[in-house]
Design a protein around this motif. Sequence first.
Motif, PDB file in Angstrom:
ATOM      1  N   LYS A 100       0.830  -1.210   0.000  1.00 62.22           N
ATOM      2  CA  LYS A 100       0.000   0.000   0.000  1.00 62.22           C
ATOM      3  C   LYS A 100       0.864   1.259   0.000  1.00 62.22           C
ATOM      4  CE  LYS A 100      -3.771   2.411   2.300  1.00 62.22           C
ATOM      5  NZ  LYS A 100      -3.519   3.553   1.503  1.00 62.22           N
ATOM      6  N   VAL A 116      -4.228  -1.434  -8.098  1.00 59.36           N
ATOM      7  CA  VAL A 116      -4.326  -2.866  -7.827  1.00 59.36           C
ATOM      8  C   VAL A 116      -5.342  -3.458  -8.794  1.00 59.36           C
ATOM      9  CG1 VAL A 116      -4.970  -4.598  -6.117  1.00 59.36           C
ATOM     10  CG2 VAL A 116      -3.774  -2.532  -5.405  1.00 59.36           C
ATOM     11  N   ARG A 141      -6.017  -7.606  -3.881  1.00 60.41           N
ATOM     12  CA  ARG A 141      -6.247  -6.464  -2.988  1.00 60.41           C
ATOM     13  C   ARG A 141      -6.051  -6.820  -1.505  1.00 60.41           C
ATOM     14  NH1 ARG A 141      -7.857  -1.702  -4.080  1.00 60.41           N
ATOM     15  NH2 ARG A 141      -8.584  -2.235  -6.153  1.00 60.41           N
ATOM     16  N   ILE A 177      -2.435  -6.016   0.121  1.00 58.34           N
ATOM     17  CA  ILE A 177      -1.790  -4.696   0.041  1.00 58.34           C
ATOM     18  C   ILE A 177      -1.058  -4.284   1.323  1.00 58.34           C
ATOM     19  CG2 ILE A 177      -3.323  -3.844  -1.764  1.00 58.34           C
ATOM     20  CD1 ILE A 177      -4.704  -2.120   0.356  1.00 58.34           C
TER      21      ILE A 177
END
Length: 65
Positions: free
Chosen positions: A6, A17, A21, A24
């Motif tokens: 992230k 992304v 997901r 992250i």
Amino acid sequence: MQLTVKNMLDMFADFKVIAGRRGIYRQITTVSVIDAPDIHEWLKGGEFLITTGYIMRDNTLKFAV
């Protein structure tokens, strides 16, 4: 401070992304730049992988593996 996927995505406005997901918040321990057909044999985990995807140019379905 730990670098996460992230954090890396937040540094680059054009990154997004498209799959994974839920991962992250995984920690990035190193950055690898590689284009090899046996790329999976070189990875150890925790890498932020940069690749052109050139080796998959003739079979884009390999991106989904």
